[in-house]
Scaffold this active site. Structure first.
Site, PDB file in Angstrom:
ATOM      1  N   ASP A  48      25.439  42.395  27.009  1.00 20.95           N
ATOM      2  CA  ASP A  48      24.676  42.477  25.767  1.00 20.95           C
ATOM      3  C   ASP A  48      23.246  41.963  25.981  1.00 20.95           C
ATOM      4  OD1 ASP A  48      24.761  42.905  22.817  1.00 20.95           O
ATOM      5  OD2 ASP A  48      24.355  40.753  22.762  1.00 20.95           O
ATOM      6  N   GLU A 107      32.840  39.572  45.181  1.00 20.10           N
ATOM      7  CA  GLU A 107      33.887  38.703  45.717  1.00 20.10           C
ATOM      8  C   GLU A 107      35.273  39.289  45.462  1.00 20.10           C
ATOM      9  OE1 GLU A 107      33.495  34.989  43.755  1.00 20.10           O
ATOM     10  OE2 GLU A 107      31.448  34.601  44.434  1.00 20.10           O
TER      11      GLU A 107
END
Length: 575
Positions: free
Chosen positions: A235, A286
């Site tokens: 956002d 990751e």
């Protein structure tokens, strides 16, 4: 002449837009799903209510996922469902690592995610990093702490101007109307510092120059990634970093509320914001499974939007230039060319969108003749309201054009039903902060957030059993309910299902646009993969190209004529 201008003015009989760098991966390599995915936005409080309290919830979404599998979407994006006082419908987050009780529990979220993955549907979570709720523990600690404390440093607190600090630090205005600064009362009862809130006063902005804020959001990202989410919609992705001089600034009179000016506001598009997303990209990498970031960045051009999706930053960013383009052939071709060129240049897919929870639904917007600035909404007396038939015809045609383009596409819940903007909500029902902060001058975004109609003859159209929906549904939606349209082969729902099936069958998301010669001024005509697409934005019928079979049309054809406000997908006859 720039390369982009050269591309548009090619004298060849067919102009070629550079191919998206989303070619199918080689053997044994995982597909980058976000390059071509059709992603369905769910606004949780308006999707389906399982408890009868009038507000949609996570179990309600889980129960209705079969409808989305049937529709043919690849992923869903959930608007905020995290713990929140709901001053701004969940975009004011009090706890980023839990579910608000009105939507359910973390166990409900896990069940939804498991069910979606079981259907082969990925799930993207909405993340709100620009600001928190004023009920967030950190902000409550900041209010209790002294000026200059580490607790205050997490947010943007400043001394006021004037002899007694009685004036705000600068003249910035809130996106929702009114000042962007609120003065607090210190613990000893004296008037104190001011804090910045680009949105409602209940939404204080974080200070992203602080390492503690950066580390906290790494933790939040990992919390949801550990649960198995496939990515995040970010956002206000262009607004996290502010000019540290905090200069006075007055937007252009006709500027959109969320940005997009040629010279950016000092609270939007600051260069340092890109370092945040480079950091986040490392966090996502990751994890296995091709997780994705999509940014909400309201900027002035697709070339600027492409800065958010450079190879080490986000994977997608919404194409708001496309969303804001009128239903007019020349302008549409221009923004399509610009988009494919700019995003291809940085190795990213174009990400198309026509509607979302912040803008007037495109079944209404594309036919408006009155002014419609982003975020302001429309009301009962809005000048230039279209007739519903014209609005729906343009919406169907515009969506068929969008879904034929290479790249990824977003669908906002209810557009597959052809829902129009509910411009005639009673004043007493409105809940958007914009409505209140502007004393009714701006209607806000409630009109595109009205709960969905699932069953035409059911209580609350099947959205909620026993409860009163949090926003009233218009009676005119009875004929647009999902159960009515599901049985009608000519309905908007049936059209969307056919479009998504053909898009997948012909691999349009990983294709390329080749503009075809011979089209009239009001017509767009191009090929993608083995299909030809013709969109008539004009007022007169145009002839179908010879030697083609019609696979899909958004309106009935009159023989070999394509009517106004109609898009067709064609395939050349064999031989």
């Amino acid at each position: 002449m720039t390369a982009q201008q050269d591309l548009r003015s090619s004298p060849d009989t067919a102009d070629v837009v550079p191919r998206e760098t989303g070619a199918p991966p080689g053997p044994g390599m995982p597909a980058q799903w976000w390059r071509s995915a059709v992603i369905y936005q769910i606004y949780p409080r308006s999707f389906h209510d399982s408890t009868g309290d009038g507000v949609g919830d996570l179990p309600g979404i889980t129960a209705r996922l079969g409808a989305l599998q049937e529709l043919g979407v690849d992923a869903i994006w959930l608007s905020p469902f995290m713990t929140s006082p709901q001053k701004d419908a969940g975009y004011d987050v009090a706890d980023y690592c839990d579910v608000d009780p009105i939507f359910g529990t973390l166990a409900d979220f896990d069940a939804l995610l498991e069910r979606a993955h079981g259907f082969g549907i990925r799930l993207i979570v909405d993340l709100v990093p620009n600001h928190s709720s004023d009920q967030h523990l950190w902000f409550q600690q900041a209010l209790a702490a002294a000026p200059g404390s580490p607790e205050r440093a997490r947010y943007i607190f400043r001394e006021g101007r004037g002899e007694q600090g009685e004036q705000p630090p600068n003249n910035w205005q809130s996106i929702f109307g009114g000042p962007a600064w609120t003065r607090i009362t210190e613990t000893d009862g004296t008037p104190g510092q001011w804090y910045l809130h680009l949105f409602d006063s209940s939404q204080p902005d974080f200070d992203w120059s602080q390492e503690e804020v950066k580390e906290e959001f790494r933790r939040i990202l990992r919390f949801w990634l550990d649960r198995g989410v496939d990515g995040f919609r970010v956002d206000v992705a262009h607004g996290l970093v502010k000019d540290q001089d905090f200069p006075d600034y007055t937007p252009d009179v006709d500027a959109a509320s969320m940005g997009g000016e040629e010279t950016p506001a000092p609270y939007f598009e600051q260069t340092a914001v890109h370092e945040i997303y480079r950091d986040w990209r490392l966090v996502l990498e990751e994890y296995p499974g091709d997780r994705a970031l999509c940014g909400e960045a309201w900027v002035s051009s697709v070339a600027k939007a492409a800065l958010w999706v450079r190879p080490d930053e986000m994977h997608q960013t919404f194409n708001f230039q496309y969303l804001e383009t009128p239903w007019e052939a020349e302008q549409l071709r221009g923004v399509i060319d610009d988009s494919l060129y700019a995003f291809n240049a940085v190795g990213a897919p174009s990400t198309w969108v026509l509607s979302n929870h912040d803008v007037v639904r495109h079944a209404t917007r594309l036919s408006l003749t009155g002014e419609n600035p982003q975020g302001t909404g429309i009301g009962p007396a809005h000048p230039g309201l279209p007739d519903r038939e014209t609005g729906l015809a343009r919406a169907r045609a515009a969506t068929a054009l969008m879904l034929a383009l290479p790249g990824s596409a977003y669908i906002y819940q209810g557009e597959e039903l052809g829902l129009d903007e509910v411009h005639d909500l009673p004043d007493a029902a409105r809940q958007d902060p914009t409505w209140f902060r502007t004393a009714g001058e701006r209607f806000g975004r409630d009109g595109c957030r009205v709960p969905l109609p699932w069953a035409g003859e059911a209580e609350n159209f099947g959205f909620s059993s026993g409860g009163t929906p949090w926003l009233p549904q218009p009676e005119r939606w009875e004929d647009l309910s999902r159960d009515v349209q599901r049985a009608d082969p000519d309905s908007t729902l049936s059209l969307y299902r056919r479009m998504l099936a053909l898009r997948a069958e012909h691999d349009l998301g990983l294709g390329e646009v080749r503009w075809l010669p011979g089209a009239e001024d009001a017509v767009l005509m191009f090929s993608n993969q083995d299909l030809t697409v013709l969109a008539n934005t004009g007022t007169k019928p145009v002839a179908l190209p010879a030697g083609h079979q019609v696979l899909l049309a958004t309106a009935p054809l009159a023989g070999s004529q394509v009517p106004a406000d109609c898009t067709v997908w064609l395939q050349r006859h064999a031989g």
